[in-house]
Design a protein around this motif. Structure first.
Motif, PDB file in Angstrom:
ATOM      1  N   UNK A   5      28.265  -9.604  16.963  1.00  0.00           N
ATOM      2  CA  UNK A   5      27.481 -10.755  16.828  1.00  0.00           C
ATOM      3  C   UNK A   5      26.983 -10.475  18.266  1.00  0.00           C
ATOM      4  N   UNK A   6      25.961 -11.571  18.423  1.00  0.00           N
ATOM      5  CA  UNK A   6      25.303 -11.534  19.756  1.00  0.00           C
ATOM      6  C   UNK A   6      26.137 -11.790  21.098  1.00  0.00           C
ATOM      7  N   UNK A   7      27.463 -12.486  20.617  1.00  0.00           N
ATOM      8  CA  UNK A   7      28.471 -12.411  21.799  1.00  0.00           C
ATOM      9  C   UNK A   7      29.720 -11.314  21.689  1.00  0.00           C
ATOM     10  N   UNK A   8      29.483 -10.361  20.933  1.00  0.00           N
ATOM     11  CA  UNK A   8      30.386  -9.248  20.774  1.00  0.00           C
ATOM     12  C   UNK A   8      30.487  -8.257  21.814  1.00  0.00           C
ATOM     13  N   UNK A   9      31.341  -7.701  22.236  1.00  0.00           N
ATOM     14  CA  UNK A   9      31.358  -6.633  23.435  1.00  0.00           C
ATOM     15  C   UNK A   9      30.213  -5.603  23.181  1.00  0.00           C
ATOM     16  N   UNK A  10      29.494  -5.073  24.164  1.00  0.00           N
ATOM     17  CA  UNK A  10      28.695  -4.161  24.074  1.00  0.00           C
ATOM     18  C   UNK A  10      29.291  -2.714  23.745  1.00  0.00           C
ATOM     19  N   UNK A  11      30.664  -2.612  24.170  1.00  0.00           N
ATOM     20  CA  UNK A  11      31.178  -1.476  23.917  1.00  0.00           C
ATOM     21  C   UNK A  11      32.835  -1.665  23.727  1.00  0.00           C
ATOM     22  N   UNK A  12      33.315  -0.662  22.851  1.00  0.00           N
ATOM     23  CA  UNK A  12      34.796  -0.581  22.691  1.00  0.00           C
ATOM     24  C   UNK A  12      35.185   0.522  23.087  1.00  0.00           C
ATOM     25  N   UNK A  13      36.302   0.546  23.850  1.00  0.00           N
ATOM     26  CA  UNK A  13      36.891   2.166  24.078  1.00  0.00           C
ATOM     27  C   UNK A  13      38.041   2.090  23.149  1.00  0.00           C
ATOM     28  N   UNK A 102      35.485   6.831  21.983  1.00  0.00           N
ATOM     29  CA  UNK A 102      36.740   7.519  21.895  1.00  0.00           C
ATOM     30  C   UNK A 102      37.500   8.411  22.909  1.00  0.00           C
ATOM     31  N   UNK A 103      38.522   8.123  23.392  1.00  0.00           N
ATOM     32  CA  UNK A 103      39.148   8.999  24.246  1.00  0.00           C
ATOM     33  C   UNK A 103      40.750   9.189  23.990  1.00  0.00           C
ATOM     34  N   UNK A 104      41.421  10.098  24.606  1.00  0.00           N
ATOM     35  CA  UNK A 104      42.683  10.240  24.636  1.00  0.00           C
ATOM     36  C   UNK A 104      43.316   9.604  25.981  1.00  0.00           C
ATOM     37  N   UNK A 105      44.706   9.515  25.532  1.00  0.00           N
ATOM     38  CA  UNK A 105      45.422   8.844  26.769  1.00  0.00           C
ATOM     39  C   UNK A 105      46.090   9.998  27.562  1.00  0.00           C
ATOM     40  N   UNK A 106      45.739  11.305  27.594  1.00  0.00           N
ATOM     41  CA  UNK A 106      46.446  12.170  28.428  1.00  0.00           C
ATOM     42  C   UNK A 106      46.180  12.440  29.589  1.00  0.00           C
ATOM     43  N   UNK A 110      37.989  13.165  31.782  1.00  0.00           N
ATOM     44  CA  UNK A 110      37.430  12.428  32.821  1.00  0.00           C
ATOM     45  C   UNK A 110      36.678  11.384  32.225  1.00  0.00           C
ATOM     46  N   UNK A 111      37.284  10.087  32.657  1.00  0.00           N
ATOM     47  CA  UNK A 111      36.580   8.899  32.193  1.00  0.00           C
ATOM     48  C   UNK A 111      35.169   8.721  32.620  1.00  0.00           C
ATOM     49  N   UNK A 112      34.686   9.444  33.806  1.00  0.00           N
ATOM     50  CA  UNK A 112      33.640   9.109  34.409  1.00  0.00           C
ATOM     51  C   UNK A 112      32.355  10.054  33.490  1.00  0.00           C
ATOM     52  N   UNK A 113      32.904  11.168  32.777  1.00  0.00           N
ATOM     53  CA  UNK A 113      32.033  11.714  31.931  1.00  0.00           C
ATOM     54  C   UNK A 113      31.504  10.807  30.496  1.00  0.00           C
ATOM     55  N   UNK A 114      31.966   9.652  30.449  1.00  0.00           N
ATOM     56  CA  UNK A 114      31.515   8.496  29.595  1.00  0.00           C
ATOM     57  C   UNK A 114      30.216   8.370  29.969  1.00  0.00           C
ATOM     58  N   UNK A 162      34.642  20.487  18.245  1.00  0.00           N
ATOM     59  CA  UNK A 162      34.717  19.206  17.241  1.00  0.00           C
ATOM     60  C   UNK A 162      36.091  18.545  17.877  1.00  0.00           C
ATOM     61  N   UNK A 163      36.975  19.466  18.353  1.00  0.00           N
ATOM     62  CA  UNK A 163      38.401  18.689  18.668  1.00  0.00           C
ATOM     63  C   UNK A 163      38.499  18.016  19.975  1.00  0.00           C
ATOM     64  N   UNK A 164      37.266  17.932  20.821  1.00  0.00           N
ATOM     65  CA  UNK A 164      37.348  17.268  21.957  1.00  0.00           C
ATOM     66  C   UNK A 164      37.573  15.595  21.816  1.00  0.00           C
ATOM     67  N   UNK A 165      38.302  15.180  22.374  1.00  0.00           N
ATOM     68  CA  UNK A 165      38.533  13.763  22.249  1.00  0.00           C
ATOM     69  C   UNK A 165      37.715  12.767  22.908  1.00  0.00           C
ATOM     70  N   UNK A 166      36.656  13.267  23.562  1.00  0.00           N
ATOM     71  CA  UNK A 166      35.744  12.250  24.250  1.00  0.00           C
ATOM     72  C   UNK A 166      34.615  12.417  23.309  1.00  0.00           C
ATOM     73  N   UNK A 167      34.429  11.140  22.562  1.00  0.00           N
ATOM     74  CA  UNK A 167      33.264  11.049  21.754  1.00  0.00           C
ATOM     75  C   UNK A 167      32.518   9.526  21.786  1.00  0.00           C
ATOM     76  N   UNK A 168      31.369   9.344  21.803  1.00  0.00           N
ATOM     77  CA  UNK A 168      30.493   8.069  21.650  1.00  0.00           C
ATOM     78  C   UNK A 168      29.850   8.013  20.323  1.00  0.00           C
TER      79      UNK A 168
END
Length: 246
Positions: A5-13, A102-106, A110-114, A162-168
């Motif tokens: 909705x209009x008040x929903x988060x712009x992104x979900x991690x 999508x990102x893994x917890x290990x 690098x989070x900055x690559x998002x 395709x196995x890279x855990x970082x995807x948007x």
């Protein structure tokens, strides 16, 4: 999934977690820094969803502690270990952002690559990370390399890692895809199968410092090759049609 909705988060991690207690605090700190720096966060909130996949090392308690401290964080606990596909599916279904990260917890990504992937969502439906310089053990690297080459030969998805855990993802991709066990390894092919556009971006990769890898030769190579048969069948049987103009 609940439509945004209009008040929903712009992104979900979305982060699936299985025994990553020592990685959780630094991971969350990095994600806050990245998400707070994005221009969309100036006008709309974002959310970070952890799915605890039956952890037994104290990760469950640490996740609850972090969620109590930060309103952006939501935690969901499985009653036992179900595997990464289930954890991702649960996170996707509980999310409400228009963009889903999508990102893994290990801490191997690098989070900055998002911030490198996000701009491409204006032109592509799925943006994948590509670990050009892997920092894994020999067996893990070889099994992944073989699986990627065989997969690409049959699916023709054109993605190197395709196995890279970082995807948007743009939200419509995950609303269209139905996941089955092991299908998280084939997100690019599944997205293309339904007419979505896919690209990949080189990202950084680091050696694992804390915790243990959940994958080896058996569940990385042989299972993915078995699942490839199902994906190949789906590519030939997927429904494709368009309505003509009146």
């Amino acid at each position: 999934m609940t439509p945004p909705s209009s008040s929903s988060p712009w992104a979900s991690v979305i982060i699936p977690i299985k025994d990553e207690r020592e990685n959780l605090s630094p991971l969350l700190a990095g994600l806050f820094k990245v998400m707070d720096s994005h221009e969309s966060s100036r006008s709309r909130p974002y959310e970070i969803l952890f799915v605890d996949d039956g952890s037994s090392d104290g990760s469950s308690q640490e996740l609850d502690r972090l969620a109590a401290q930060h309103p952006q964080v939501r935690v969901f606990h499985f009653d036992r270990n179900y595997g990464k596909t289930c954890a991702l599916d649960a996170g996707f279904r509980q999310s409400s952002g228009e963009i889903i990260i999508q990102i893994d917890g290990d801490l191997q990504q690098d989070s900055e690559d998002i911030l490198k992937l996000l701009p491409l969502t204006s032109s592509y439906d799925l943006v994948c990370g590509w670990r050009q310089q892997r920092q894994d053990g020999f067996v893990k690297m070889i099994s992944s390399r073989i699986a990627n080459r065989v997969r690409n030969h049959f699916t023709h998805d054109g993605v190197h890692d395709t196995g890279c855990p970082l995807k948007v993802f743009r939200r419509p991709v995950l609303e269209r895809i139905t996941l089955y066990e092991g299908m998280h390894r084939f997100f690019p092919a599944l997205a293309q199968m339904h007419g979505f556009t896919v690209t990949e971006v080189p990202v950084r990769h680091y050696p694992r410092i804390h915790g243990l890898s959940k994958y080896g030769m058996g569940n990385r190579l042989f299972k993915s090759l078995y699942d490839l048969i199902a994906v190949r069948w789906m590519q030939h049987r997927v429904l494709r049609y368009k309505m003509r103009d009146k």
